[in-house]
Every structure is written in C-alpha cells, then in structure tokens.
Design a protein around this motif. Structure first.
Motif, PDB file in Angstrom:
ATOM      1  N   ALA A  57     -32.580 -11.523   2.509  1.00 31.53           N
ATOM      2  CA  ALA A  57     -31.464 -11.479   3.456  1.00 31.53           C
ATOM      3  C   ALA A  57     -31.412 -10.131   4.167  1.00 31.53           C
ATOM      4  O   ALA A  57     -31.160 -10.063   5.377  1.00 31.53           O
ATOM      5  CB  ALA A  57     -30.146 -11.740   2.734  1.00 31.53           C
ATOM      6  N   VAL A  58     -31.658  -9.054   3.438  1.00 35.54           N
ATOM      7  CA  VAL A  58     -31.683  -7.720   4.049  1.00 35.54           C
ATOM      8  C   VAL A  58     -32.811  -7.633   5.073  1.00 35.54           C
ATOM      9  O   VAL A  58     -32.625  -7.118   6.183  1.00 35.54           O
ATOM     10  CB  VAL A  58     -31.830  -6.639   2.964  1.00 35.54           C
ATOM     11  CG1 VAL A  58     -32.086  -5.274   3.612  1.00 35.54           C
ATOM     12  CG2 VAL A  58     -30.579  -6.574   2.093  1.00 35.54           C
ATOM     13  N   ASP A  59     -33.989  -8.134   4.722  1.00 35.02           N
ATOM     14  CA  ASP A  59     -35.114  -8.152   5.665  1.00 35.02           C
ATOM     15  C   ASP A  59     -34.750  -8.941   6.926  1.00 35.02           C
ATOM     16  O   ASP A  59     -35.058  -8.524   8.047  1.00 35.02           O
ATOM     17  CB  ASP A  59     -36.351  -8.781   5.010  1.00 35.02           C
ATOM     18  CG  ASP A  59     -36.906  -7.926   3.879  1.00 35.02           C
ATOM     19  OD1 ASP A  59     -36.637  -6.705   3.871  1.00 35.02           O
ATOM     20  OD2 ASP A  59     -37.609  -8.491   3.007  1.00 35.02           O
ATOM     21  N   TRP A  60     -34.105 -10.076   6.730  1.00 37.85           N
ATOM     22  CA  TRP A  60     -33.720 -10.933   7.857  1.00 37.85           C
ATOM     23  C   TRP A  60     -32.741 -10.223   8.777  1.00 37.85           C
ATOM     24  O   TRP A  60     -32.871 -10.287  10.008  1.00 37.85           O
ATOM     25  CB  TRP A  60     -33.103 -12.216   7.302  1.00 37.85           C
ATOM     26  CG  TRP A  60     -32.775 -13.263   8.316  1.00 37.85           C
ATOM     27  CD1 TRP A  60     -33.566 -14.276   8.746  1.00 37.85           C
ATOM     28  CD2 TRP A  60     -31.531 -13.393   9.023  1.00 37.85           C
ATOM     29  NE1 TRP A  60     -32.908 -15.052   9.676  1.00 37.85           N
ATOM     30  CE2 TRP A  60     -31.654 -14.534   9.867  1.00 37.85           C
ATOM     31  CE3 TRP A  60     -30.343 -12.684   9.020  1.00 37.85           C
ATOM     32  CZ2 TRP A  60     -30.621 -14.952  10.696  1.00 37.85           C
ATOM     33  CZ3 TRP A  60     -29.308 -13.101   9.857  1.00 37.85           C
ATOM     34  CH2 TRP A  60     -29.456 -14.226  10.683  1.00 37.85           C
ATOM     35  N   THR A  71     -29.470   0.218   4.420  1.00 46.45           N
ATOM     36  CA  THR A  71     -28.168   0.688   3.948  1.00 46.45           C
ATOM     37  C   THR A  71     -27.038  -0.062   4.653  1.00 46.45           C
ATOM     38  O   THR A  71     -26.082  -0.531   4.026  1.00 46.45           O
ATOM     39  CB  THR A  71     -28.014   2.193   4.177  1.00 46.45           C
ATOM     40  OG1 THR A  71     -29.036   2.893   3.447  1.00 46.45           O
ATOM     41  CG2 THR A  71     -26.651   2.674   3.709  1.00 46.45           C
ATOM     42  N   ILE A  72     -27.167  -0.195   5.982  1.00 43.96           N
ATOM     43  CA  ILE A  72     -26.139  -0.909   6.738  1.00 43.96           C
ATOM     44  C   ILE A  72     -26.151  -2.385   6.373  1.00 43.96           C
ATOM     45  O   ILE A  72     -25.094  -3.018   6.252  1.00 43.96           O
ATOM     46  CB  ILE A  72     -26.351  -0.716   8.249  1.00 43.96           C
ATOM     47  CG1 ILE A  72     -26.116   0.757   8.625  1.00 43.96           C
ATOM     48  CG2 ILE A  72     -25.432  -1.626   9.052  1.00 43.96           C
ATOM     49  CD1 ILE A  72     -26.339   1.065  10.078  1.00 43.96           C
ATOM     50  N   ALA A  73     -27.336  -2.945   6.173  1.00 44.35           N
ATOM     51  CA  ALA A  73     -27.428  -4.356   5.792  1.00 44.35           C
ATOM     52  C   ALA A  73     -26.702  -4.601   4.467  1.00 44.35           C
ATOM     53  O   ALA A  73     -25.970  -5.582   4.320  1.00 44.35           O
ATOM     54  CB  ALA A  73     -28.888  -4.775   5.687  1.00 44.35           C
ATOM     55  N   LYS A  74     -26.899  -3.719   3.511  1.00 47.66           N
ATOM     56  CA  LYS A  74     -26.213  -3.849   2.224  1.00 47.66           C
ATOM     57  C   LYS A  74     -24.703  -3.722   2.398  1.00 47.66           C
ATOM     58  O   LYS A  74     -23.928  -4.442   1.750  1.00 47.66           O
ATOM     59  CB  LYS A  74     -26.715  -2.783   1.258  1.00 47.66           C
ATOM     60  CG  LYS A  74     -28.119  -3.016   0.726  1.00 47.66           C
ATOM     61  CD  LYS A  74     -28.652  -1.810  -0.016  1.00 47.66           C
ATOM     62  CE  LYS A  74     -27.733  -1.413  -1.160  1.00 47.66           C
ATOM     63  NZ  LYS A  74     -28.240  -0.229  -1.883  1.00 47.66           N
ATOM     64  N   PHE A  96     -23.469  -5.877  -4.011  1.00 44.89           N
ATOM     65  CA  PHE A  96     -24.677  -6.462  -3.434  1.00 44.89           C
ATOM     66  C   PHE A  96     -25.836  -5.501  -3.628  1.00 44.89           C
ATOM     67  O   PHE A  96     -25.733  -4.321  -3.317  1.00 44.89           O
ATOM     68  CB  PHE A  96     -24.477  -6.743  -1.944  1.00 44.89           C
ATOM     69  CG  PHE A  96     -25.624  -7.484  -1.312  1.00 44.89           C
ATOM     70  CD1 PHE A  96     -25.686  -8.867  -1.382  1.00 44.89           C
ATOM     71  CD2 PHE A  96     -26.638  -6.801  -0.668  1.00 44.89           C
ATOM     72  CE1 PHE A  96     -26.738  -9.559  -0.811  1.00 44.89           C
ATOM     73  CE2 PHE A  96     -27.697  -7.481  -0.092  1.00 44.89           C
ATOM     74  CZ  PHE A  96     -27.742  -8.868  -0.167  1.00 44.89           C
ATOM     75  N   ARG A  97     -26.956  -6.002  -4.136  1.00 48.62           N
ATOM     76  CA  ARG A  97     -28.114  -5.170  -4.414  1.00 48.62           C
ATOM     77  C   ARG A  97     -29.307  -5.634  -3.583  1.00 48.62           C
ATOM     78  O   ARG A  97     -29.539  -6.828  -3.429  1.00 48.62           O
ATOM     79  CB  ARG A  97     -28.470  -5.229  -5.892  1.00 48.62           C
ATOM     80  CG  ARG A  97     -27.368  -4.707  -6.803  1.00 48.62           C
ATOM     81  CD  ARG A  97     -27.878  -4.529  -8.214  1.00 48.62           C
ATOM     82  NE  ARG A  97     -26.842  -4.021  -9.113  1.00 48.62           N
ATOM     83  CZ  ARG A  97     -27.066  -3.655 -10.373  1.00 48.62           C
ATOM     84  NH1 ARG A  97     -28.287  -3.760 -10.895  1.00 48.62           N
ATOM     85  NH2 ARG A  97     -26.078  -3.197 -11.122  1.00 48.62           N
TER      86      ARG A  97
END
Length: 395
Positions: A57-60, A71-74, A96-97
């Motif tokens: 999800a962070v990559d997406w 960092t912003i995605a998290k 969230f990790r």
C-alpha cells in the motif's frame, strides 16, 4: 426564523471533517480494490479475506503520487487507523507499519462503526446521488438577497421531494431530516445564517460526494463556513494562464457569485498534479464571474463537420468512470465539444482530448443534442460509456 448558534456551527464543522474522511477513505478503498491490492491472503495456514499488505500500500501511494515519501504514506494510513477506517487483521498493531503486515478496511469485514453521525452522512450521500441522478428541477440557479447561487434548492421544495421519494412520511419528519443533514454538514443555508426550516430559504449541498479527493487532504485542515459547488467531476476549467485557480462550468448563461481555488499544497507541478473539481462558494469577498469562452478556435457547424472530405477523423473511446466520475467537460450545442479534460481522470486515460466533437454516447447519436442532454445521458447511464468523437486531423 431559526438562526444558527455557535454550537450548531461547531458541530457542523466537525461533521464536515468526518464526512471528508469517510469520502476519502471510501475512494481509496475502491481504488485499491480496482488495482487488486485488496484480496484474500494467506499466512501460516490462515486466510485473511479482503486484506492488503502494508508495504504494498505504501508503494502504491508513492507510485500514484498520493504521497511524496514513505513517511508521509505511513502518516496517511495512520490517520485512517485513528478514524477506525482500517485496522490490522488481528488487531495486534495500533500503529501502521511499513512492513509485510496485513491490514483491512473495516468496511470490508463488517467492523466499521456505524455510529449515528456516520449513518446521517451516509444517508446524505444516498440522497445526494438520488438528486444528482434524477431529471427533476430541484437543483437550480436561484437568487436570494440579490445574489445567484448555483445548484441551490428551496427548503419547502426539498421537503416535497423527500415525501415524494418516500424518504419521509410527512413534512414534520422531512424537516427534521433536513435539520439533521444540516447539523452533519451535508447541506447548508447559502448564506450560512439559518437552520433548516420549511420555508422559501435557499440551501445547497455542502459536501460534494463526487469530487475527486487527494489523500493528502487528510493532513490539511479544511476552512470552515463554506458551501461546495455541486458540479459533477466532469466540470473543470482553468481560469487563466497566470493562476492556479479552477472554475466549474455551469449551464447558466448569467453571472454568479463564486470563488474557486486549487489546493497548491496538494499538487505537483507536472501534468500528474491533482486538479480539484470542487470550487467553493465563499461568503467573503465574492467575485462575479461569467461562464468560460469556448476552447474552439472558431465555431464549427454540423454541416461543416459532416461535409464530405471534411478534415476530421472519427474515434471510438471507452471510458470507465473511477469512484468519482469520468473527468471531462462537455459544452456547446449541435455539435457539442469537449471543453476540458482532467489530466488525472478516466477520460484522459481513455484518449479524450479538448476540442473533440461528441458524435454518440453508447450508440446513441447526439450530434443534434445540446450539452445538457449529453450530460444527463452520461450521468443516468452505465458506469462504462462508449463515446464516438470526431477530431480535427491537422489542428
């Protein structure tokens, strides 16, 4: 007349924040489903339905330019955890990790807390969609105190409509529903002065449920005491070359009081930047603006367009709407043309371009139709539209 007090205004502002979070979260959930990031996953002989991997999800989010870095995605995903929109599949982690951990939207596993506030906002969205998809004349450009307000409705007519649609049994019940919708920031008096009452006062939908949101809006504090324009997601026009403001295109030929803006803090400088389709009607320092000029270099008649040997070629385009719409503006009259295209929307991805002439929608010839007929045909039709267009060979 029942004027607004500070307690009601404060509650409405809080509900507006909640409504925006609910809409943003749902738009993200649908997009992750469409991109197959949400699916049944297995770990140690256990199956976790409709879950996604946190790291994926962070990559997406970064690939889609929804977040500048991990960092912003998290931080964005943590915001959703804090508002009970997503959770770890086993509820082992409250934070969230960025790891190979499974998370899930509470709406996908039936654990989303349907508290009273959420129920009212969700009902407001259902009413909004019903009004927008119907051909009634409830929403119109109307005047109050010398100013014109686009897509506004008269309170008494809204009550009539609620009873007609069996959303309420009588006028008293309909008025109470209107008051709840106002207290939860779904609707608002055009001047922000009065509570909802069975009267000739004008109101508008405050929450635009169809507007395409950026996830970064979760981290930006929204201004209060505003009413959002209800133009659909295929209403977008750049004001001029020296500003980042955008205005909605309205069927009205008269002037109206409107102020529009682009959230520059949410946008990149390249073509992948997000263009807001939700202008905001402001109560302070209004600016009178007329409808935009056509993007066509010159008027083109239907005879000229269909003349033998005319320098136009036909294209058949398939446009599948995203969770908030199709992303283009249709304007004109016999023939209609594409006035503007959201570069991040579904239409742009399908090959829709400015200045193309609309020939047919889902096999129905619309060369003799005006833009209102085409707009209604699209809004009341299926999610996927087959649109035939004609474009100039050597523009």
């Amino acid at each position: 007349m029942d004027t607004l007090n500070m307690a009601i205004v404060k509650k409405a502002n809080e509900m507006e924040q909640l409504g925006e979070i609910l809409i943003i979260t749902e738009q993200l959930r649908l997009r992750l489903h469409e991109d197959k990031l949400i699916k049944d996953r297995r770990h140690r002989m256990c199956t976790y339905p409709n879950s996604f991997v946190a790291r994926e999800a962070v990559d997406w989010l970064i690939d889609r330019k929804e977040a500048a870095d991990r960092t912003i995605a998290k931080e964005l995903m943590q915001k959703m955890i804090d508002h009970n929109s997503i959770h770890h599949v086993c509820d082992n982690y409250k934070e969230f990790r960025d790891a190979k951990l499974f998370f899930r939207f509470r709406k996908d596993d039936g654990t989303f807390p349907l508290v009273q506030e959420v129920k009212v906002i969700m009902r407001g969205q259902r009413l909004y969609e019903k009004v927008m998809n119907s051909e009634n004349s409830l929403l119109q450009a109307r005047e109050e105190d010398g100013a014109t307000y686009e897509r506004s409705f008269v309170a008494s007519e809204f009550i009539d409509w609620l009873i007609q649609e069996q959303e309420a049994d009588n006028r008293e019940e309909a008025e109470q529903l209107g008051r709840r919708l106002m207290e939860h920031a779904v609707i608002q008096h055009v001047l922000g002065q009065y509570h909802f009452v069975d009267s000739n006062l004008l109101y508008q939908f405050r929450l635009n449920f169809r507007r395409r949101r950026k996830l970064m809006e979760l981290l930006v504090k929204r201004p209060h005491a505003v009413v959002e324009s209800q133009d659909s997601p295929f209403c977008l026009r750049k004001q001029n070359q020296d500003t980042t403001s955008f205005l909605s295109v309205s069927p009205s030929t008269g002037e109206r009081t409107i102020s529009a803006y682009r959230r520059s803090s949410l946008c990149g400088g390249d073509s992948s930047g997000y263009f807001s389709t939700s202008p905001v009607l402001s109560f302070n320092n209004p600016i009178a603006l007329s409808n935009p000029k056509s993007v066509l270099k010159r008027p083109v008649t239907l005879d000229e367009l269909l003349a033998p040997g005319a320098p136009y070629r036909r294209k058949l385009l398939t446009i599948v709407s995203d969770p908030v719409g199709w992303g283009f503006v249709v304007r004109g009259d016999k023939p209609c043309h594409v006035q503007a295209v959201d570069p991040s929307g579904a239409a742009a991805a399908s090959g829709v371009k400015v200045c193309q002439f609309v020939v047919s929608i889902n096999g129905r010839n619309v060369l003799h139709s005006d833009f209102r007929a085409i707009r209604n045909l699209i809004l009341t039709g299926p999610r996927t539209i087959i649109m035939e267009v004609m474009e100039e060979i050597n523009p």
